[in-house]
Design an enzyme around this catalytic site. Sequence first.
Site, mmCIF file in Angstrom:
data_model
loop_
_atom_site.group_PDB
_atom_site.id
_atom_site.type_symbol
_atom_site.label_atom_id
_atom_site.label_comp_id
_atom_site.label_asym_id
_atom_site.label_seq_id
_atom_site.Cartn_x
_atom_site.Cartn_y
_atom_site.Cartn_z
ATOM 1 N N CYS A 146 0.914 -1.308 0.009
ATOM 2 C CA CYS A 146 -0.143 -0.028 -0.128
ATOM 3 C C CYS A 146 0.782 1.105 -0.029
ATOM 4 C CB CYS A 146 -0.975 -0.065 0.992
ATOM 5 S SG CYS A 146 -0.349 -0.505 2.703
ATOM 6 N N HIS B 218 18.862 1.010 -0.789
ATOM 7 C CA HIS B 218 17.308 1.303 -0.689
ATOM 8 C C HIS B 218 16.520 -0.107 -0.290
ATOM 9 C CE1 HIS B 218 13.371 2.910 -1.686
ATOM 10 N NE2 HIS B 218 13.018 1.560 -2.314
#
Lengths: 352, 277
Positions: A50, A96
């Site tokens: 999400c 990342h």
Amino acid sequence: MNIFCFGISHQTASLEIRERFAVAHSALPEFLTKLIRVPAIGEVVLLSTCNRTEFYVVSHDAHLAAEPLFEDIFGKVRPGDCQHLFRLSLVQTVRHLFRVASGLESMVVGETEIFGQVKRAYEEAVRLGATGKILNRLFQKAFHVGKLVRSSMAITRGSVSVGSVAVDLAEQIFSHLSECKVMILGAGETSEKTAKCLQARGAQQIFVANRSFERAAILAEQTGSRAIRFNEWAAEFEDLDILISSTSAPHAILTAEKLQPVLRTRRDRPLFIIDLAVPRDVAPDVHHLDGVFVYDLDSLQAIAAQTLQTRKDEAERCEEVILKQVDEFQLWMVRNCAATLGSTQSEVLRFE
Amino acid sequence: MHLDFLATLLVGPDRIWVGAASTCFILAFVYSGFALASGWPLAARNTLILIGLGFTALTTFLFVRGHAIGRCPITNYFELLVFMAWSMVLIYFGIGSTYRMSLLGAFTAPVASIILVSALSLPDRSIAPIKTAVDPWLEAHTSFSIVACGAFALACVAGGMYLFQERQLKTLKPGSIFFRLPPITALTVANSRLLWVGFALLTVGLSTGFFVKAEVDWRKVAWSIIVWSVYGGILFARLRRRMAARWIATFSIIAFSLLLGIFWGIRFISESSSVQG
């Protein structure tokens, strides 16, 4: 070969934009198949939650860009969307991914759900044969880093929402919530959430009392509890353990004077009161009674804020661990993939 | 024959075992204290291992000393304190895994260390067999009473932990340590269980005292009855729900302090009497 991460996340775009690029878990095979068919892509993992949609890609094309790739996969990209997409190069991608797997890139720093989501995304890519030597190594390393950060740092410690802080406190008072009797007084949204949190951790005996009995009955049905008439709530106090109160009464409905006679019958059993009402339902003097602990919205929010701050402080320490792991991965790349990296990439790796 | 050989092997300055045990308990305390203060994840197992090593050292001391003097090594104040610390750790191991694996160990270690360091500061006798005949009633009386003291010491520790947890909840700002200590209801149960065990052992200890064939020291009898009554009173109040858990915890600490005070008081009076005599 080059490693890239293309994506969109809560840090670069609002929910309104992100939802257009979200990929349901059931649709992952279809999207991964599309990605594998892109000629420039050698290996790929698609992570969609999400908060983010990201492609981890190994490509021979050093100039592979985000926009055309997103157009290939999602169809026409709106003009304004491009500024929300990001493209990370090799070392940035490795760092990342390690941060994502450790929960450092999450909206709530340190949340643990993301680790499982990364794992599922990787497993799906493996199942479809979309990964190879480089991404396999990169993701295995990311899982190792995620576990390392979580086990050795305080990044996941404590709760950061009012409901879960209240449940943590309840567990530190009663040990086993399955043996606790819980009463919800006033069927508001926050008390409903808190009750569900308690239920998720084992609470079984829950009663709901509300001025409107119908509303109490609805909440009772939703939470699998029992509704009682509002004028009966005081009678249930004798063997009550946890009270969640959020009525809209203009003044305190529970005072030390009212509670003291009941407490005499339950001397060594603590009573935990979660007062979520504004104005408060419970008079401040109740907290001074022996064995009674009253936590209102302010005190619960203060604990949640403190935990969040601790996690942010800890995130800086985690960064050191992650950078060390990035270095190790770079070294592996230089040793094992120098031939396929090409001289420029190898030089970049050595330099970095 | 085998025991003789083992004792010979372990003998030497047997107080070294007490020193070793103190070191283990201090290390357990420092380790858990450091882990708590730094927020470093506490491996309760490490504390348990250190306390286990300390307990082994104390058991070795009691075995060697008992073998050397030919009776239960509770013949002077040094030995009594060592026996008390040993009893406390024994009960800590027997209390149940829920409490043992929690931070109770971290709090037990400093109390055991204090008792042992106090013991080491006391003069000791020369290790030689005692010629007088052993009175089994006296040995039963002393050992049951001292093991009861060990249970009361641990009840005091659980009481202290309860008060710490209760204070954290009352301030509305519970720190990270709060979430790593046992829940307060578990501490109430542990405290109560330890008080009952201690009281039962003390009752047996005092009852066997009536059969001891020696001159009665009425001061000791009077103080023993006071201690028994205080603990009996606490348990009666708990049974009748006359006292909140916070007060039971507070009185566990007060009662154990009283017990230690009486222990040192009797020793002081005995020494003064012997000097005057």
